[in-house]
Design a protein around this motif. Sequence first.
Motif, mmCIF file in Angstrom:
data_model
loop_
_atom_site.group_PDB
_atom_site.id
_atom_site.type_symbol
_atom_site.label_atom_id
_atom_site.label_comp_id
_atom_site.label_asym_id
_atom_site.label_seq_id
_atom_site.Cartn_x
_atom_site.Cartn_y
_atom_site.Cartn_z
ATOM 1 N N LEU A 122 -47.717 5.447 -38.936
ATOM 2 C CA LEU A 122 -47.023 6.237 -39.945
ATOM 3 C C LEU A 122 -47.329 5.701 -41.337
ATOM 4 O O LEU A 122 -47.366 4.491 -41.549
ATOM 5 N N LEU A 135 -37.399 10.173 -33.603
ATOM 6 C CA LEU A 135 -38.515 9.295 -33.938
ATOM 7 C C LEU A 135 -38.034 7.852 -33.954
ATOM 8 O O LEU A 135 -37.103 7.506 -34.679
ATOM 9 N N HIS A 175 -43.059 13.807 -39.492
ATOM 10 C CA HIS A 175 -42.545 13.305 -38.210
ATOM 11 C C HIS A 175 -41.064 12.928 -38.256
ATOM 12 O O HIS A 175 -40.352 13.099 -37.277
ATOM 13 N N VAL A 181 -41.968 20.044 -33.267
ATOM 14 C CA VAL A 181 -42.652 18.765 -33.095
ATOM 15 C C VAL A 181 -43.845 18.724 -34.040
ATOM 16 O O VAL A 181 -44.577 19.701 -34.159
ATOM 17 N N ALA A 182 -44.039 17.592 -34.698
ATOM 18 C CA ALA A 182 -45.204 17.410 -35.569
ATOM 19 C C ALA A 182 -46.380 16.898 -34.743
ATOM 20 O O ALA A 182 -46.213 16.055 -33.866
ATOM 21 N N GLY A 235 -43.485 5.576 -33.615
ATOM 22 C CA GLY A 235 -44.384 5.323 -34.723
ATOM 23 C C GLY A 235 -44.222 3.915 -35.265
ATOM 24 O O GLY A 235 -43.155 3.314 -35.152
ATOM 25 N N GLU A 253 -42.233 9.268 -24.090
ATOM 26 C CA GLU A 253 -42.651 10.548 -24.655
ATOM 27 C C GLU A 253 -42.621 11.550 -23.520
ATOM 28 O O GLU A 253 -42.910 11.183 -22.389
ATOM 29 N N ARG A 272 -40.557 10.408 -30.106
ATOM 30 C CA ARG A 272 -41.852 10.115 -30.730
ATOM 31 C C ARG A 272 -41.750 8.669 -31.204
ATOM 32 O O ARG A 272 -40.694 8.233 -31.678
ATOM 33 N N ASN A 291 -47.827 10.943 -43.830
ATOM 34 C CA ASN A 291 -47.415 11.689 -42.646
ATOM 35 C C ASN A 291 -45.969 11.426 -42.201
ATOM 36 O O ASN A 291 -45.485 12.043 -41.262
ATOM 37 N N ASN A 327 -50.598 16.604 -38.267
ATOM 38 C CA ASN A 327 -49.242 16.631 -38.817
ATOM 39 C C ASN A 327 -48.675 18.037 -38.970
ATOM 40 O O ASN A 327 -47.651 18.229 -39.601
ATOM 41 N N ALA A 366 -39.716 17.365 -38.232
ATOM 42 C CA ALA A 366 -39.708 17.516 -36.777
ATOM 43 C C ALA A 366 -38.299 17.277 -36.235
ATOM 44 O O ALA A 366 -37.516 16.532 -36.817
ATOM 45 N N PRO A 411 -49.511 14.693 -33.865
ATOM 46 C CA PRO A 411 -49.909 13.336 -34.253
ATOM 47 C C PRO A 411 -51.285 13.289 -34.914
ATOM 48 O O PRO A 411 -51.639 12.296 -35.533
#
Length: 140
Positions: free
Chosen positions: A40, A56, A48, A3-4, A89, A83, A87, A44, A9, A52, A6
């Motif tokens: 996003l 997403l 993600h 997992v990245a 974004g 969540e 994820r 970055n 990163n 990751a 938030p």
Amino acid sequence: MIVACPNCNGLNRLPADRPAAAAKCGKCKQLLFSGAPLDLTSANFAAHAQKAELPLVVDFWASWCGPCQSFAPVFSQAARELEPHFRFGKINTEQQQQLAAQFNIRSIPTLMLFKQGKVVAQQAGALPKQAFYQWVSSYK
């Protein structure tokens, strides 16, 4: 699962036997899940979407778009409720024109679901809450 973070990163490995909701980044020590969509950017996005392993969900939007504005609360609520299984974004297509062009965004809002760097689902237009949750959940 990788997992990245938030915040920084950085990539983190989440053990399957521990609750993910309380997990903290090994690098910056911040919570890995905030219950809010990430902003996003070109800087970055790769961490993600590609590095990751967590699915997403991305909302391509613009500030002048009425349907985007009306869909924003649904998207934010989904981030709070879904969540750490996904994820969430947001990509502002006015500020991140390179990303919008990379994914051939022609209408907004456009929703995309990424798994390990690949687009596995795409939906043009805002969805009602139940339809959006059903769409997202079908790609668990």
